[in-house]
Write an enzyme that holds these catalytic residues in place. Structure first.
Site, short mmCIF file in Angstrom:
data_model
loop_
_atom_site.label_atom_id
_atom_site.label_comp_id
_atom_site.label_asym_id
_atom_site.label_seq_id
_atom_site.Cartn_x
_atom_site.Cartn_y
_atom_site.Cartn_z
N HIS A 1 8.87 -0.34 13.94
CA HIS A 1 9.66 0.87 14.15
C HIS A 1 10.28 0.85 15.54
CE1 HIS A 1 8.66 3.28 10.55
NE2 HIS A 1 7.51 2.63 10.58
N GLU B 1 12.28 2.93 16.76
CA GLU B 1 12.32 4.29 17.30
C GLU B 1 10.99 4.72 17.89
OE1 GLU B 1 10.75 4.99 13.19
OE2 GLU B 1 12.06 3.54 14.18
N CYS C 1 11.88 -0.95 9.33
CA CYS C 1 10.67 -0.92 8.52
C CYS C 1 11.04 -1.11 7.04
CB CYS C 1 9.86 0.35 8.76
SG CYS C 1 8.17 0.23 8.13
#
Length: 212
Positions: free
Chosen positions: A192, A194, A85
């Site tokens: 993102h 994650e 990001c």
């Protein structure tokens, strides 16, 4: 393998570290994942991850000269780097969020606000799942993925005026949005990883086994 998530008072550090651990386990890679800003850790890491959320200027200030120099030295010596990001955005020449702020200068282009005026239906931030478009086999980061897989995005600013040669994957949101970039051993995702479930873990696993 020693994986260092850069601690620069940014967001998502713990979740990025946990995702890296999970990706390593899925790939059968023994990885010691730590969150650190220590020079010894960073300069001796096998992989570096720079997460980020918030404003470009704030994240750049959080790095400061010392961390910038460490990252420059480590990556110049070949350590693979992944920006997530705003961490990806910091790889570019400069950002224009909260004024002009210099980036790391590793890839061409600048970070500007996405243009709501270009599309009346466009709402910012660009938030949620979006499809990824890429050429299969063009880069190891996308191994195991297919065009049309989804990443989870949360951003109002994006890379502009970048080099086509740095683009690995794009998304569409009113216009083409750079989603994955890479140059040499330095790569980044606008979305993102994650938070992107299996797609994100696949990309993280590919990063852990990547040799540029």
């Amino acid at each position: 393998m020693r994986v260092v998530v850069i601690d620069y008072n940014g967001g998502n550090l713990a979740s990025a570290a946990q995702a890296a651990r999970k990706a390593a386990t899925r790939k059968g890679i023994e990885a010691d994942v730590v969150i650190s800003r220590d020079a010894t850790d960073i300069l001796n890491a096998d992989r570096l991850i720079l997460p980020g959320q918030g404003a470009f200027a704030d994240c750049a200030q959080g790095l400061g000269p010392a961390l910038r120099n460490m990252l420059e030295t480590a990556t110049a010596n070949g350590t693979p780097f992944l920006g997530i990001c705003v961490g990806m955005q910091l790889m570019c020449e400069y950002g224009l969020e909260h004024g002009r702020t210099e980036g790391l200068g590793w890839i061409s282009g600048n970070i500007r606000r996405m243009d709501e005026a270009a599309n009346a239906s466009l709402r910012l931030p660009h938030m949620g799942w979006n499809t990824l478009d890429f050429t299969p086999g063009a880069h190891l980061l996308t191994d195991g993925l297919i065009p049309g897989n989804h990443g989870y995005f949360v951003h109002s600013y994006a890379l502009h005026d970048g080099a086509d040669s740095d683009l690995v994957a794009t998304a569409q949101y009113g216009t083409q949005v750079p989603a994955i970039v890479a140059r040499g051993n330095r790569c980044g995702t606008q979305f993102h990883v994650e938070k992107s479930q299996d797609v994100g873990l696949t990309i993280l696993g590919n990063f852990l086994r990547w040799t540029s």
